[in-house]
Design a protein around this motif. Structure first.
Motif, PDB file in Angstrom:
ATOM      1  N   VAL A   1       9.149   2.238 -13.331  1.00 24.93           N
ATOM      2  CA  VAL A   1       9.815   2.380 -12.033  1.00 24.93           C
ATOM      3  C   VAL A   1      10.012   1.004 -11.406  1.00 24.93           C
ATOM      4  CG1 VAL A   1       9.587   3.252  -9.671  1.00 24.93           C
ATOM      5  CG2 VAL A   1       8.976   4.715 -11.605  1.00 24.93           C
ATOM      6  N   THR A   2       8.991   0.168 -11.497  1.00 26.17           N
ATOM      7  CA  THR A   2       9.064  -1.176 -10.920  1.00 26.17           C
ATOM      8  C   THR A   2      10.136  -2.007 -11.601  1.00 26.17           C
ATOM      9  OG1 THR A   2       6.721  -1.112 -10.299  1.00 26.17           O
ATOM     10  CG2 THR A   2       7.751  -3.285 -10.477  1.00 26.17           C
ATOM     11  N   ILE A   3      10.239  -1.929 -12.913  1.00 24.43           N
ATOM     12  CA  ILE A   3      11.271  -2.665 -13.644  1.00 24.43           C
ATOM     13  C   ILE A   3      12.669  -2.210 -13.215  1.00 24.43           C
ATOM     14  CG2 ILE A   3      12.311  -2.993 -15.930  1.00 24.43           C
ATOM     15  CD1 ILE A   3       9.442  -2.961 -17.059  1.00 24.43           C
TER      16      ILE A   3
ATOM     17  N   LYS B 290       0.839  -1.210   0.000  1.00 27.90           N
ATOM     18  CA  LYS B 290       0.000   0.000   0.000  1.00 27.90           C
ATOM     19  C   LYS B 290       0.869   1.254   0.000  1.00 27.90           C
ATOM     20  CE  LYS B 290      -3.907  -2.182   2.369  1.00 27.90           C
ATOM     21  NZ  LYS B 290      -3.342  -3.534   2.338  1.00 27.90           N
ATOM     22  N   VAL B 291       1.953   1.231   0.789  1.00 31.22           N
ATOM     23  CA  VAL B 291       2.844   2.388   0.850  1.00 31.22           C
ATOM     24  C   VAL B 291       3.542   2.580  -0.494  1.00 31.22           C
ATOM     25  CG1 VAL B 291       4.879   3.380   1.981  1.00 31.22           C
ATOM     26  CG2 VAL B 291       3.191   2.120   3.327  1.00 31.22           C
ATOM     27  N   TYR B 292       3.996   1.479  -1.076  1.00 28.55           N
ATOM     28  CA  TYR B 292       4.675   1.530  -2.372  1.00 28.55           C
ATOM     29  C   TYR B 292       3.743   2.106  -3.442  1.00 28.55           C
ATOM     30  CZ  TYR B 292       7.115  -0.157  -6.573  1.00 28.55           C
ATOM     31  OH  TYR B 292       7.747  -0.246  -7.791  1.00 28.55           O
ATOM     32  N   LEU B 293       2.507   1.615  -3.469  1.00 28.62           N
ATOM     33  CA  LEU B 293       1.526   2.106  -4.445  1.00 28.62           C
ATOM     34  C   LEU B 293       1.265   3.601  -4.243  1.00 28.62           C
ATOM     35  CD1 LEU B 293      -0.555   1.761  -6.680  1.00 28.62           C
ATOM     36  CD2 LEU B 293      -2.178   0.947  -4.954  1.00 28.62           C
ATOM     37  N   ASN B 294       1.137   4.021  -2.996  1.00 23.86           N
ATOM     38  CA  ASN B 294       0.867   5.428  -2.709  1.00 23.86           C
ATOM     39  C   ASN B 294       2.004   6.331  -3.194  1.00 23.86           C
ATOM     40  OD1 ASN B 294      -0.813   7.508  -1.468  1.00 23.86           O
ATOM     41  ND2 ASN B 294       0.833   7.689   0.044  1.00 23.86           N
ATOM     42  N   TYR B 295       3.246   5.897  -2.959  1.00 23.26           N
ATOM     43  CA  TYR B 295       4.390   6.654  -3.466  1.00 23.26           C
ATOM     44  C   TYR B 295       4.307   6.821  -4.979  1.00 23.26           C
ATOM     45  CZ  TYR B 295       7.156   6.588   0.892  1.00 23.26           C
ATOM     46  OH  TYR B 295       7.624   6.795   2.159  1.00 23.26           O
ATOM     47  N   LEU B 296       4.010   5.741  -5.669  1.00 25.98           N
ATOM     48  CA  LEU B 296       4.015   5.782  -7.128  1.00 25.98           C
ATOM     49  C   LEU B 296       2.848   6.598  -7.675  1.00 25.98           C
ATOM     50  CD1 LEU B 296       5.063   2.119  -7.975  1.00 25.98           C
ATOM     51  CD2 LEU B 296       6.447   4.183  -8.083  1.00 25.98           C
ATOM     52  N   LEU B 297       1.702   6.512  -7.043  1.00 26.19           N
ATOM     53  CA  LEU B 297       0.563   7.314  -7.485  1.00 26.19           C
ATOM     54  C   LEU B 297       0.842   8.803  -7.318  1.00 26.19           C
ATOM     55  CD1 LEU B 297      -2.461   5.238  -6.109  1.00 26.19           C
ATOM     56  CD2 LEU B 297      -1.699   5.436  -8.492  1.00 26.19           C
ATOM     57  N   GLN B 298       1.720   9.126  -6.356  1.00 20.74           N
ATOM     58  CA  GLN B 298       2.125  10.516  -6.147  1.00 20.74           C
ATOM     59  C   GLN B 298       3.300  10.916  -7.046  1.00 20.74           C
ATOM     60  OE1 GLN B 298       2.982  10.917  -1.957  1.00 20.74           O
ATOM     61  NE2 GLN B 298       0.883  10.466  -1.334  1.00 20.74           N
TER      62      GLN B 298
ATOM     63  N   GLU C 126       0.135   4.364 -15.494  1.00 19.24           N
ATOM     64  CA  GLU C 126       0.370   2.923 -15.455  1.00 19.24           C
ATOM     65  C   GLU C 126       1.740   2.601 -16.036  1.00 19.24           C
ATOM     66  OE1 GLU C 126      -1.727  -1.239 -16.983  1.00 19.24           O
ATOM     67  OE2 GLU C 126      -1.873   0.587 -18.188  1.00 19.24           O
ATOM     68  N   HIS C 127       2.096   3.254 -17.141  1.00 20.17           N
ATOM     69  CA  HIS C 127       3.411   3.030 -17.753  1.00 20.17           C
ATOM     70  C   HIS C 127       4.526   3.506 -16.834  1.00 20.17           C
ATOM     71  CE1 HIS C 127       2.016   2.649 -22.222  1.00 20.17           C
ATOM     72  NE2 HIS C 127       1.355   1.864 -21.413  1.00 20.17           N
ATOM     73  N   PHE C 128       4.328   4.651 -16.196  1.00 17.65           N
ATOM     74  CA  PHE C 128       5.310   5.182 -15.261  1.00 17.65           C
ATOM     75  C   PHE C 128       5.562   4.189 -14.124  1.00 17.65           C
ATOM     76  CE2 PHE C 128       5.652   7.301 -11.084  1.00 17.65           C
ATOM     77  CZ  PHE C 128       6.925   7.851 -11.197  1.00 17.65           C
ATOM     78  N   ILE C 129       4.495   3.664 -13.546  1.00 15.88           N
ATOM     79  CA  ILE C 129       4.611   2.719 -12.436  1.00 15.88           C
ATOM     80  C   ILE C 129       5.323   1.443 -12.883  1.00 15.88           C
ATOM     81  CG2 ILE C 129       3.267   1.218 -10.906  1.00 15.88           C
ATOM     82  CD1 ILE C 129       1.225   3.547 -10.724  1.00 15.88           C
TER      83      ILE C 129
ATOM     84  N   SER D   7       9.034   8.373  -7.225  1.00 17.74           N
ATOM     85  CA  SER D   7       9.772   7.154  -7.556  1.00 17.74           C
ATOM     86  C   SER D   7      10.962   6.931  -6.623  1.00 17.74           C
ATOM     87  CB  SER D   7      10.255   7.213  -9.009  1.00 17.74           C
ATOM     88  OG  SER D   7      11.082   8.344  -9.223  1.00 17.74           O
ATOM     89  N   GLU D   8      11.557   8.005  -6.100  1.00 14.75           N
ATOM     90  CA  GLU D   8      12.741   7.860  -5.259  1.00 14.75           C
ATOM     91  C   GLU D   8      12.397   7.201  -3.923  1.00 14.75           C
ATOM     92  OE1 GLU D   8      16.571   7.704  -4.014  1.00 14.75           O
ATOM     93  OE2 GLU D   8      15.742   8.025  -6.023  1.00 14.75           O
ATOM     94  N   ASN D   9      11.323   7.654  -3.276  1.00 18.72           N
ATOM     95  CA  ASN D   9      10.934   7.015  -2.020  1.00 18.72           C
ATOM     96  C   ASN D   9      10.404   5.602  -2.250  1.00 18.72           C
ATOM     97  OD1 ASN D   9      11.530   8.565   0.318  1.00 18.72           O
ATOM     98  ND2 ASN D   9       9.989  10.059  -0.285  1.00 18.72           N
ATOM     99  N   ALA D  10       9.775   5.373  -3.396  1.00 21.18           N
ATOM    100  CA  ALA D  10       9.336   4.015  -3.737  1.00 21.18           C
ATOM    101  C   ALA D  10      10.544   3.091  -3.830  1.00 21.18           C
ATOM    102  CB  ALA D  10       8.563   4.034  -5.053  1.00 21.18           C
ATOM    103  N   ARG D  11      11.592   3.568  -4.488  1.00 18.00           N
ATOM    104  CA  ARG D  11      12.819   2.778  -4.614  1.00 18.00           C
ATOM    105  C   ARG D  11      13.461   2.529  -3.251  1.00 18.00           C
ATOM    106  NH1 ARG D  11      18.108   2.763  -4.560  1.00 18.00           N
ATOM    107  NH2 ARG D  11      18.145   4.832  -3.665  1.00 18.00           N
ATOM    108  N   LYS D  12      13.567   3.582  -2.446  1.00 18.38           N
ATOM    109  CA  LYS D  12      14.192   3.447  -1.124  1.00 18.38           C
ATOM    110  C   LYS D  12      13.435   2.449  -0.252  1.00 18.38           C
ATOM    111  CE  LYS D  12      16.336   8.034  -0.821  1.00 18.38           C
ATOM    112  NZ  LYS D  12      16.301   9.358  -0.133  1.00 18.38           N
TER     113      LYS D  12
END
Length: 295
Positions: free
Chosen positions: A152-154, A89-97, A146-149, A100-105
């Protein structure tokens, strides 16, 4: 209590990627003892329970199935108030915002804390990607997001894989790809990455590979297995055509073909309908298939 502990023990072992033999070695006990723990026929004494809890970084209450609170003792997770149960949920929230940097961290932090790559891939990243797909279908998320997420995930997957220590076997080979114009390839890429870490020579081809090129790749690489993934049902015909072309060209020397993907979730007798040798629902199914067909 036995069942609660047995289920947690097995779940935690798999999340870490340990075999029963490996866990027995870490705990300095016999493999049979670990098997008995997971079957609920034996329960460790308090000293051993504490050792197991320390190894998996969980509380005794969680280990014994009396609590759902993992309370991991990792600095990164504690400082952010995040545990594995809420990581997706936290990861998804970061990406929706767009963060990408906090999602990665977040994800790299869990990996540095010892969370198994398989758990990260399938219980966090893949779970989020599926949720994003649902949000896209509802019109909540635009295609660019969706493409951005996905991208970033890749990138995060690539970084985590780079951090992993690979087994240097590489004598076992597999070609992995999506059939036809199927573009949902991250799930197959996750499986390919994990098998590569486990010592397989995985030749990941991705999407939009012409059948003639697949045949050429098989001629040159001579893989033992071909893994084909389909997410959307309207690409099933492409998979059938690819499988037929491979088997017609190579005959008895055809590699073993494994078919997977959510397109077949509601299908019975997948192999009979498609010509594949095996159908795999997840990476554990694939491991079982590879084990049955040892080189």
């Amino acid at each position: 209590m036995n069942n609660g502990f047995a289920n947690r023990m097995k779940e935690l072992r798999k999340n870490k990627g340990y075999t029963q033999k490996k866990l027995a070695s870490l705990l300095n006990i016999g493999q049979t003892t670990v098997a008995n723990y997971e079957q609920g026929t034996r329960v460790p004494d308090m000293e051993k329970l504490n050792k197991i809890a320390d190894l998996f970084e969980v509380t005794l209450d969680y280990l014994l199935g009396r609590s759902e609170e993992i309370a991991r003792s990792t600095k990164d997770a504690k400082s952010k108030g995040i545990d594995l149960k809420t990581a997706d949920k936290v990861y998804l929230n970061y990406l929706l915002q767009g963060d990408s940097e906090n999602a990665r961290k977040l994800i790299v932090g869990f990996h540095e804390d010892g969370v198994n790559i398989e758990y990260i891939f399938f219980n966090i990243l893949d779970k989020v990607l599926k949720e994003v797909g649902v949000l896209w279908e509802k019109g909540t998320v635009d295609v660019w997001k969706e493409h951005f997420i996905s991208e970033v995930t890749i990138d995060i997957m690539r970084e985590i894989k780079f951090r992993e220590k690979k087994k240097n076997i590489k004598s076992k080979s597999m070609i992995a790809l999506n059939a036809g114009a199927e573009l949902h390839n991250i799930g197959l890429r996750m499986i390919s990455d994990i098998l590569d870490i486990e010592g397989w020579n995985v030749i990941y081809l991705g999407c939009n590979v012409p059948v003639q090129s697949v045949v050429k790749a098989i001629n040159i690489e001579k893989p033992k297995f071909i893994a084909i993934s389909i997410t959307l049902e309207y690409h099933i015909d492409s998979a059938i055509y690819m499988i037929s072309a491979i088997k017609n060209h190579f005959g008895k020397n055809s590699p073993i073909i494994i078919l997977g993907g959510s397109a077949f979730s509601n299908y019975a007798k997948v192999c009979e309908k498609t010509g594949a040798d095996y159908y795999a629902r997840d990476i554990d199914d694939i491991r079982d298939i590879l084990k049955k067909n040892k080189l």
